[in-house]
Structure formats: C-alpha cells, structure tokens
Scaffold this motif. Structure first.
Motif, PDB file in Angstrom:
ATOM      1  N   GLU A 227      92.537  36.017  31.349  1.00 49.29           N
ATOM      2  CA  GLU A 227      90.864  35.980  31.276  1.00 49.29           C
ATOM      3  C   GLU A 227      90.686  34.853  29.539  1.00 49.29           C
ATOM      4  OE1 GLU A 227      87.895  37.923  33.484  1.00 49.29           O
ATOM      5  OE2 GLU A 227      89.120  37.568  34.787  1.00 49.29           O
ATOM      6  N   GLU A 230      92.904  32.554  28.388  1.00 47.42           N
ATOM      7  CA  GLU A 230      93.127  31.428  29.747  1.00 47.42           C
ATOM      8  C   GLU A 230      91.990  30.594  28.448  1.00 47.42           C
ATOM      9  OE1 GLU A 230      93.485  28.384  31.975  1.00 47.42           O
ATOM     10  OE2 GLU A 230      94.658  30.068  31.966  1.00 47.42           O
ATOM     11  N   LYS A 231      90.910  31.813  28.243  1.00 44.78           N
ATOM     12  CA  LYS A 231      89.892  31.501  27.571  1.00 44.78           C
ATOM     13  C   LYS A 231      90.181  30.371  26.209  1.00 44.78           C
ATOM     14  CE  LYS A 231      85.498  32.657  26.150  1.00 44.78           C
ATOM     15  NZ  LYS A 231      84.064  34.111  26.075  1.00 44.78           N
ATOM     16  N   ARG A 233      92.863  29.282  25.234  1.00 50.12           N
ATOM     17  CA  ARG A 233      93.847  28.043  25.577  1.00 50.12           C
ATOM     18  C   ARG A 233      92.717  26.858  25.509  1.00 50.12           C
ATOM     19  NH1 ARG A 233      96.049  25.615  29.589  1.00 50.12           N
ATOM     20  NH2 ARG A 233      95.371  26.847  30.891  1.00 50.12           N
ATOM     21  N   ARG A 234      91.680  27.005  26.983  1.00 49.35           N
ATOM     22  CA  ARG A 234      90.985  26.266  27.090  1.00 49.35           C
ATOM     23  C   ARG A 234      89.485  26.402  25.725  1.00 49.35           C
ATOM     24  NH1 ARG A 234      91.021  22.376  29.511  1.00 49.35           N
ATOM     25  NH2 ARG A 234      91.921  24.339  31.405  1.00 49.35           N
ATOM     26  N   GLU A 235      89.457  26.492  24.917  1.00 49.45           N
ATOM     27  CA  GLU A 235      88.593  26.401  24.082  1.00 49.45           C
ATOM     28  C   GLU A 235      90.236  25.620  22.820  1.00 49.45           C
ATOM     29  OE1 GLU A 235      87.850  29.764  22.211  1.00 49.45           O
ATOM     30  OE2 GLU A 235      85.907  30.623  23.165  1.00 49.45           O
ATOM     31  N   ILE A 237      92.169  23.631  24.046  1.00 49.13           N
ATOM     32  CA  ILE A 237      92.680  22.249  24.602  1.00 49.13           C
ATOM     33  C   ILE A 237      90.778  21.330  24.534  1.00 49.13           C
ATOM     34  CG2 ILE A 237      92.333  21.254  26.946  1.00 49.13           C
ATOM     35  CD1 ILE A 237      94.392  23.418  27.706  1.00 49.13           C
ATOM     36  N   ASP A 238      90.011  22.079  24.243  1.00 46.58           N
ATOM     37  CA  ASP A 238      88.516  21.050  24.296  1.00 46.58           C
ATOM     38  C   ASP A 238      88.841  20.679  22.938  1.00 46.58           C
ATOM     39  OD1 ASP A 238      88.070  21.390  27.142  1.00 46.58           O
ATOM     40  OD2 ASP A 238      86.360  23.665  26.288  1.00 46.58           O
TER      41      ASP A 238
END
Length: 346
Positions: A227, A230-231, A233-235, A237-238
C-alpha cells in the motif's frame, strides 16, 4: 573466600548449549566476565531449559567444591555440577569418583551415577530441587478440571498433588509417598496417557496458531508495504498529471495569441540599386585571403565577400547627391530626390 573476590563476589550467568560450553573465542557482553571451561570430556545434560532449548547455568566467584575444597580463585576453570541428591561437586571429583561406575555420594552416601549430574540453574538448590520435583509430578498427575464431576473433587485432587510434592521436596515419608505415586500411576494409566496426548495436541495446536499468527503478521506487513508503494506511485502519477495539465493550459493560452511575422522594414527604402552594377568578381587584395580560405575559418558568422563589395559600392554612390562644400550653407543641403538632380536648362 570473601576477601579473595572483588567486593564480596558477584554472580553471573552462563549459557550451556548442546554439545558443550561456549567456545573461548565467542563474544561476551561483559569483557571482564570469566569464561568457565569444562575440564571433563563428559557432556552433562539436564538443567532448566528456556523456550529456545538452552540451559542457563549459574555460577559464582565464591564457588567451592565441598569435596576437594577447590575454589575459583585457584582454578578459574572450576565448574560445579549438581547431583540427583542436590549436592554440588566439581567435574574433577565427579570424574575421579564415578568414572568406574556407581558410587556413594561423599556427602549423603546416596548411590549416584556420573550421568546423573546436571548444571545448576538457580542460585538456591532448594529451588532447583522444587522445579525438578514439580516437573516430575506434572507428568504423572496431569488430570484436568473436566475429568472431575464437581469443583470440590478437583480441589481435593490438587491438594493431594501438593501434599505429595511437599513430601518429596522436604523428604518426608519418601517410601510412602513413592508408593502413593505408583498406585496412582497404575490406577490412572489410561487417563494419564490420554491427557498426555491431549497436551501434545494442545501444544501442536498452539504452535500452529503461533505459526498462523506469524504468517498473518507477515502478510499484513507485506500488504502495508504494498500500500505504501502504491501510494507513492499514485502520488508521482498525480504530480505528473498536474504538470501535464499545466503544460496543456499554457499551450492553449499560447494558441489564442496570433503569431504575427516580424517585418523589420515596411517603408519604401531606397538602396541606390539603379546607380551601380555589381560584378561577379573584383580585383580586391583585401578580400583575397578570405576567398582563398578553404576551411572557412575567416568566413565565420556567415561572412560573405560579395556583401562587403555591395556595401562598398552603396557607400560610394550614396554621396553623389551631395554638392561640393563650396560655402558653409551648402553643407546643410539634404539629400534631394533623384528626379531633381538633373542640371537646369539655361
């Protein structure tokens, strides 16, 4: 002995692993702790083991063998072991007295065997004896609460077990107590075996439960790490999407503003093109070196000899419209149109 030791003596612990003592080269948490080495080739078992299967052996700087009176001051490698009658002797005396076979204890005259000696775990030998007795009794008297019809019967059973344990620890009516233990063993042999299997099953279930909990903890840790990744990686991407939107908005704003081509001169500029004719070649000694430059070193920045010739011709004809400086007033005459330069008719 107290005047031989530092400050009246101090107590330390030593771990005995299966196969002998710790080697002399192992690291110790206290550098001033003496490493007691065995002087016997016999590996003595027993002792109270911890959860990892190790036996923590107790020894003191005030130890003294009651048989040969050898102490740790004279023999730093002195190691005392405890017999089944709970009397201490050093390894040298054990090898000397019991190597050839069973022999009486020098203190209480009880017949002992060499392999019956074990390391001392507790400082007080009474505690050592009580732990051994209770461990023995627990193997025989292993009934549970569900084996009795009521609580009163179970409490009477526990009281009987404590009476037997007390007699063995304090050596009260030993023959009678042993006879009670033997009678109970014969009477409850099937139940004892059943409770042993129950205990083994419970131990196995407990190990499985601990293993399951360990696996669940590892899975939870892996899930948490996943998690977090993933968090992160999501940051990323954002942030990239925000930056892309900013670039697109800037590009949209730039398309709304028309890009007008730049025209440096929009007037009718007269460059005297009709007053001279430029030839393809001139006998120019100053530009000869430039024209002969094959590597282009002297033509850096887009220099061309033809542009220099054209500029020289334009400068030469530009002053043809100016009158001679015959008087001061004629010097103020400005350039006149080309049609007005024709000589006046008489």
């Amino acid at each position: 002995m107290s005047n031989r030791t530092n400050g009246g003596g101090w107590l330390v612990g030593k771990t005995v692993r299966r196969g002998g003592l710790n080697p002399a080269g192992t690291h110790s948490s206290r550098s001033n702790t003496p490493q007691v080495q065995s002087t016997s080739t016999t590996v003595f078992g027993g002792g109270v083991k911890d959860a990892s299967g190790r036996t923590t052996e107790f020894f003191s700087m005030d130890d003294q063998c009651p048989v040969c009176r050898s102490d740790r001051y004279l023999n730093p490698k002195l190691r005392l072991l405890v017999s089944s009658c709970y009397h201490k002797m050093c390894e040298s005396c054990i090898d000397r007295l019991f190597t050839l076979g069973p022999a009486p204890c020098p203190i209480c005259q009880k017949v002992l065997r060499k392999l019956a000696f074990m390391p001392q775990t507790f400082e007080d030998l009474t505690v050592e004896k009580e732990v051994a007795v209770r461990r023995r009794i627990a193997k025989e008297f292993n009934k549970r609460r569900e084996d009795f019809p009521d609580l009163r019967s179970y409490n009477d059973y526990l009281e009987e077990v404590e009476d037997i344990t007390f007699n063995l620890i304090n050596e009260i009516n030993i023959p009678e107590t042993e006879a009670r233990i033997e009678a109970y063993r014969k009477e409850n042999a099937a139940l004892i075996e059943l409770n042993v299997r129950r205990e083994e099953q419970y131990t196995q279930e407990l190990k499985q439960q601990e293993e399951q909990e360990r696996l669940e903890r590892e899975q939870a840790l892996e899930e948490l790490e996943r998690e977090e990744k993933e968090k992160g990686r999501r940051e990323i991407i954002d942030r990239l999407e925000t930056y892309a939107q900013l670039l697109r908005s800037r590009a949209a704003q730039s398309t709304t503003i028309p890009d007008v081509p730049h025209v440096p001169l929009q007037d009718d500029w007269y460059a005297y093109e009709d007053m001279y004719t430029k030839l393809d070649r001139y006998d120019d000694m100053y530009s000869e070196a430039v024209r002969q430059d094959q590597e282009g070193i002297m033509k850096a920045g887009g220099y061309k000899v033809e542009e220099a010739w054209e500029r020289a011709l334009r400068s030469a004809v530009a002053a043809l419209f100016l009158p001679p400086l015959s008087d001061p007033e004629s010097s103020l005459t400005f350039l006149q149109p080309k049609n007005d330069l024709a000589p006046a008719q008489p």
